[in-house]
Motif scaffolding. Structure first.
Motif, PDB file in Angstrom:
ATOM      1  N   VAL A 157     -24.961  -0.785 -40.234  1.00 16.37           N
ATOM      2  CA  VAL A 157     -23.625  -1.028 -39.678  1.00 16.37           C
ATOM      3  C   VAL A 157     -23.076  -2.332 -40.235  1.00 16.37           C
ATOM      4  O   VAL A 157     -23.626  -3.396 -39.960  1.00 16.37           O
ATOM      5  CB  VAL A 157     -23.668  -1.089 -38.142  1.00 16.37           C
ATOM      6  CG1 VAL A 157     -22.255  -1.266 -37.585  1.00 16.37           C
ATOM      7  CG2 VAL A 157     -24.313   0.168 -37.572  1.00 16.37           C
ATOM      8  N   PRO A 158     -22.004  -2.291 -41.040  1.00 23.15           N
ATOM      9  CA  PRO A 158     -21.434  -3.540 -41.565  1.00 23.15           C
ATOM     10  C   PRO A 158     -20.957  -4.444 -40.425  1.00 23.15           C
ATOM     11  O   PRO A 158     -20.542  -3.960 -39.359  1.00 23.15           O
ATOM     12  CB  PRO A 158     -20.249  -3.065 -42.419  1.00 23.15           C
ATOM     13  CG  PRO A 158     -20.549  -1.635 -42.727  1.00 23.15           C
ATOM     14  CD  PRO A 158     -21.287  -1.106 -41.539  1.00 23.15           C
ATOM     15  N   TYR A 159     -21.011  -5.730 -40.652  1.00 26.39           N
ATOM     16  CA  TYR A 159     -20.650  -6.698 -39.611  1.00 26.39           C
ATOM     17  C   TYR A 159     -19.262  -6.428 -39.023  1.00 26.39           C
ATOM     18  O   TYR A 159     -19.105  -6.411 -37.797  1.00 26.39           O
ATOM     19  CB  TYR A 159     -20.731  -8.114 -40.181  1.00 26.39           C
ATOM     20  CG  TYR A 159     -20.450  -9.209 -39.180  1.00 26.39           C
ATOM     21  CD1 TYR A 159     -21.450  -9.687 -38.347  1.00 26.39           C
ATOM     22  CD2 TYR A 159     -19.185  -9.783 -39.071  1.00 26.39           C
ATOM     23  CE1 TYR A 159     -21.203 -10.697 -37.430  1.00 26.39           C
ATOM     24  CE2 TYR A 159     -18.927 -10.785 -38.159  1.00 26.39           C
ATOM     25  CZ  TYR A 159     -19.944 -11.243 -37.341  1.00 26.39           C
ATOM     26  OH  TYR A 159     -19.679 -12.231 -36.430  1.00 26.39           O
ATOM     27  N   PRO A 160     -18.213  -6.190 -39.845  1.00 25.74           N
ATOM     28  CA  PRO A 160     -16.881  -5.980 -39.254  1.00 25.74           C
ATOM     29  C   PRO A 160     -16.770  -4.699 -38.428  1.00 25.74           C
ATOM     30  O   PRO A 160     -15.846  -4.556 -37.636  1.00 25.74           O
ATOM     31  CB  PRO A 160     -15.958  -5.912 -40.486  1.00 25.74           C
ATOM     32  CG  PRO A 160     -16.729  -6.518 -41.599  1.00 25.74           C
ATOM     33  CD  PRO A 160     -18.156  -6.184 -41.316  1.00 25.74           C
ATOM     34  N   THR A 161     -17.710  -3.761 -38.633  1.00 22.65           N
ATOM     35  CA  THR A 161     -17.654  -2.485 -37.924  1.00 22.65           C
ATOM     36  C   THR A 161     -18.424  -2.518 -36.612  1.00 22.65           C
ATOM     37  O   THR A 161     -18.261  -1.641 -35.762  1.00 22.65           O
ATOM     38  CB  THR A 161     -18.199  -1.359 -38.837  1.00 22.65           C
ATOM     39  OG1 THR A 161     -17.520  -1.425 -40.108  1.00 22.65           O
ATOM     40  CG2 THR A 161     -17.974   0.026 -38.261  1.00 22.65           C
TER      41      THR A 161
ATOM     42  N   PRO B  90     -16.197 -15.594 -43.175  1.00 26.97           N
ATOM     43  CA  PRO B  90     -17.470 -15.101 -43.711  1.00 26.97           C
ATOM     44  C   PRO B  90     -18.182 -16.111 -44.610  1.00 26.97           C
ATOM     45  O   PRO B  90     -17.577 -17.036 -45.156  1.00 26.97           O
ATOM     46  CB  PRO B  90     -17.054 -13.877 -44.525  1.00 26.97           C
ATOM     47  CG  PRO B  90     -15.704 -13.515 -44.034  1.00 26.97           C
ATOM     48  CD  PRO B  90     -15.063 -14.797 -43.620  1.00 26.97           C
ATOM     49  N   VAL B  91     -19.493 -15.913 -44.742  1.00 28.30           N
ATOM     50  CA  VAL B  91     -20.237 -16.527 -45.843  1.00 28.30           C
ATOM     51  C   VAL B  91     -19.834 -15.732 -47.079  1.00 28.30           C
ATOM     52  O   VAL B  91     -20.182 -14.550 -47.208  1.00 28.30           O
ATOM     53  CB  VAL B  91     -21.756 -16.432 -45.612  1.00 28.30           C
ATOM     54  CG1 VAL B  91     -22.507 -16.920 -46.843  1.00 28.30           C
ATOM     55  CG2 VAL B  91     -22.161 -17.253 -44.398  1.00 28.30           C
TER      56      VAL B  91
ATOM     57  N   ASN C  88     -21.764 -11.438 -41.153  1.00 35.53           N
ATOM     58  CA  ASN C  88     -20.408 -11.833 -41.540  1.00 35.53           C
ATOM     59  C   ASN C  88     -20.342 -12.301 -42.987  1.00 35.53           C
ATOM     60  O   ASN C  88     -19.982 -13.443 -43.282  1.00 35.53           O
ATOM     61  CB  ASN C  88     -19.888 -12.927 -40.605  1.00 35.53           C
ATOM     62  CG  ASN C  88     -18.374 -13.032 -40.621  1.00 35.53           C
ATOM     63  OD1 ASN C  88     -17.693 -12.147 -41.129  1.00 35.53           O
ATOM     64  ND2 ASN C  88     -17.853 -14.113 -40.074  1.00 35.53           N
ATOM     65  N   LEU C  89     -20.667 -11.406 -43.897  1.00 28.30           N
ATOM     66  CA  LEU C  89     -20.639 -11.710 -45.321  1.00 28.30           C
ATOM     67  C   LEU C  89     -19.315 -11.246 -45.925  1.00 28.30           C
ATOM     68  O   LEU C  89     -18.674 -10.326 -45.419  1.00 28.30           O
ATOM     69  CB  LEU C  89     -21.801 -11.026 -46.035  1.00 28.30           C
ATOM     70  CG  LEU C  89     -23.196 -11.456 -45.575  1.00 28.30           C
ATOM     71  CD1 LEU C  89     -24.258 -10.548 -46.187  1.00 28.30           C
ATOM     72  CD2 LEU C  89     -23.459 -12.911 -45.940  1.00 28.30           C
TER      73      LEU C  89
ATOM     74  N   THR D 157     -12.793 -10.818 -48.286  1.00 28.15           N
ATOM     75  CA  THR D 157     -12.867  -9.400 -47.961  1.00 28.15           C
ATOM     76  C   THR D 157     -14.263  -9.122 -47.426  1.00 28.15           C
ATOM     77  O   THR D 157     -15.248  -9.475 -48.080  1.00 28.15           O
ATOM     78  CB  THR D 157     -12.613  -8.537 -49.214  1.00 28.15           C
ATOM     79  OG1 THR D 157     -11.310  -8.818 -49.720  1.00 28.15           O
ATOM     80  CG2 THR D 157     -12.736  -7.063 -48.889  1.00 28.15           C
ATOM     81  N   PRO D 158     -14.379  -8.519 -46.245  1.00 29.07           N
ATOM     82  CA  PRO D 158     -15.713  -8.301 -45.673  1.00 29.07           C
ATOM     83  C   PRO D 158     -16.595  -7.440 -46.576  1.00 29.07           C
ATOM     84  O   PRO D 158     -16.118  -6.510 -47.246  1.00 29.07           O
ATOM     85  CB  PRO D 158     -15.424  -7.582 -44.351  1.00 29.07           C
ATOM     86  CG  PRO D 158     -14.020  -7.964 -44.006  1.00 29.07           C
ATOM     87  CD  PRO D 158     -13.311  -8.088 -45.321  1.00 29.07           C
TER      88      PRO D 158
END
Length: 333
Positions: A135-139, A217-218, A266-267, A308-309
Motif C-alpha cells: 500500500v503506497p503511503y498516500p493511499t 516527502p523524503v 512518505n517517499l 510527486t508521491p
C-alpha cells in the motif's frame, strides 16, 4: 499548518504565502493551495474559493485536487449544490491520484453522506491499489478512511478492511478507534471506560503527530533527459553522480525501494531543472558542481510542494515520463 492559530494569524500567513507566490511563480500552485487553506481556517471561505478559481483558470498541475478542495470549501459555506456538482464530476473523471478521492470522500462523510463516502473510498482503492502490491503511503489514508465509514455503516469486515488493519500505525486496533459507540463512553462515570477512551485518543493523536512531523516527502531528484544532458555538459564533474540517464533512472528507483524496505514512509520524487538548480546553488553561495548540494536541492523542492508521491499506482503513468504505466516500466519486478 497549525489549526489552533487565531484567524488573524491564518490571514497573515495567507498574505505571506501570496507574496511568496509572486516571487516564485514556478511554485504558484502549492503556495496558493496553502494560502487558500489558511483563508479557510480564518473563515474567509469566499476568498479561498477565489484562489481555487484563479488556479483552475490556468493549467494547474493537479486540477482534480484543486477541484476537490474547492468543492469541500464551497459546501462549508452554503454552496452545497455547486459542491455536489463538482464532486460528481470528479467521481466521473476517476483521477489516478489519492488526494482528490480522499477529500471528496471525507467531505461526503463530514456531511453524513456515508453511502456516497463509502462508494468514493471503494472506487478510489479499486483504481489505485492492486491486490498484490504494497500500500503506497498516500493511499493508506484511503484504506483507513474506508474502514472508518464502514464501521459507521455497521458493515462486516472485508479484504480491504483487513489490509487497513495491517497498515494501521496506531497501537490501538482500528475497530476500537472507529467504534461508533466511542462517544458514549465520554459520558460514562466508569473509570475503566474513561481510561480506555483516553488510551484510544492518545493513539489517534500519536498517529496525527507522526503525519504532521512529515509535512513533505523524503524526495529524490529526477533529471529528465534534456535537463541531465545540459547539467553534465555545463558541470562535467557531476558525471560521477550520473554516468548515464538510464543509470540515473535505475538508481533512483533502486534508492526509493531501499528506503521503503527500511520502513521510511512518505517517499517522493522531485523533477529538477538546470536553471532552478543554479538559482538554488547561488542562494546557498555554492557551486552547482558541488555534489552534496544535490540532496539539499531535492529537500528544498519537496518543501515547496514540488514532490510527486512514490510509488505510483501500478496502472498510473510511470514517474520517469515514459509512455507506459508504472507497473510495466520502473515498477515491474
Amino acid at each position: 499548518m497549525r489549526p489552533d492559530m487565531l484567524p488573524a494569524d491564518h490571514t497573515a500567513e495567507a498574505e505571506r504565502l501570496l507574496r511568496t507566490a509572486t516571487q516564485y511563480p514556478e511554485d504558484n500552485e502549492p503556495l496558493l493551495l496553502r494560502a487558500a487553506a489558511h483563508l479557510e481556517l480564518a473563515g474567509d471561505r469566499s476568498r479561498a474559493t477565489g484562489l481555487y478559481d484563479s488556479l483552475l483558470a490556468g493549467s494547474p498541475d493537479h486540477p482534480h485536487l484543486v477541484k476537490a478542495l474547492k468543492a469541500a470549501n464551497l459546501w462549508e459555506y452554503g454552496h452545497e449544490a455547486e459542491a455536489r456538482a463538482i464532486i460528481e464530476g470528479l467521481r466521473a473523471a476517476a483521477p489516478l491520484e489519492p488526494a482528490p478521492w480522499e477529500i471528496v470522500a471525507e467531505t461526503l462523510e463530514a456531511h453524513d453522506e456515508l453511502e456516497a463516502a463509502h462508494a468514493s473510498f471503494t472506487t478510489a482503492l479499486k483504481l489505485l491499489l492492486a491486490p498484490d502490491e504494497d500500500v503506497p503511503y498516500p493511499t493508506q489514508s484511503l484504506l483507513i478512511g474506508r474502514h472508518r465509514v464502514r464501521r459507521l455503516l455497521g458493515l462486516d469486515h472485508d479484504a480491504l478492511d483487513a489490509r487497513a488493519d495491517h497498515i494501521n500505525p496506531a497501537p490501538v486496533p482500528l475497530d476500537e478507534l472507529h467504534d461508533p459507540k466511542r462517544l458514549w463512553a465520554l459520558g460514562s462515570d466508569n473509570p475503566a471506560e474513561l481510561q480506555a477512551e483516553i488510551t484510544r485518543l492518545r493513539a489517534e493523536l500519536g498517529s496525527y503527530r507522526t503525519a504532521l512531523s512529515r509535512p513533505f516527502p523524503v524526495a529524490l531528484l529526477h533529471w529528465p533527459t534534456a535537463e541531465l544532458t545540459e547539467l553534465l555538459t555545463t558541470y562535467p564533474a557531476l558525471t560521477i553522480e550520473y554516468p548515464t540517464h538510464e543509470a540515473h533512472l535505475a538508481d533512483l528507483e533502486s534508492s526509493l525501494r531501499d528506503l521503503a524496505a527500511t520502513g521510511t514512509p512518505n517517499l517522493g520524487i522531485v523533477t529538477a531543472t538546470v536553471p532552478s538548480y543554479e538559482a538554488f546553488a547561488a542562494s546557498e553561495q555554492s557551486s552547482p558542481a558541488h555534489p552534496p548540494l544535490l540532496p539539499q536541492y531535492a529537500t528544498t523542492l519537496a518543501a515547496r510542494g514540488r514532490a510527486t508521491p512514490w510509488p505510483p499506482a501500478k496502472n498510473a503513468p510511470c514517474w520517469c515520463g515514459a509512455e507506459a504505466t508504472y507497473g510495466k516500466c520502473h515498477g515491474a519486478s
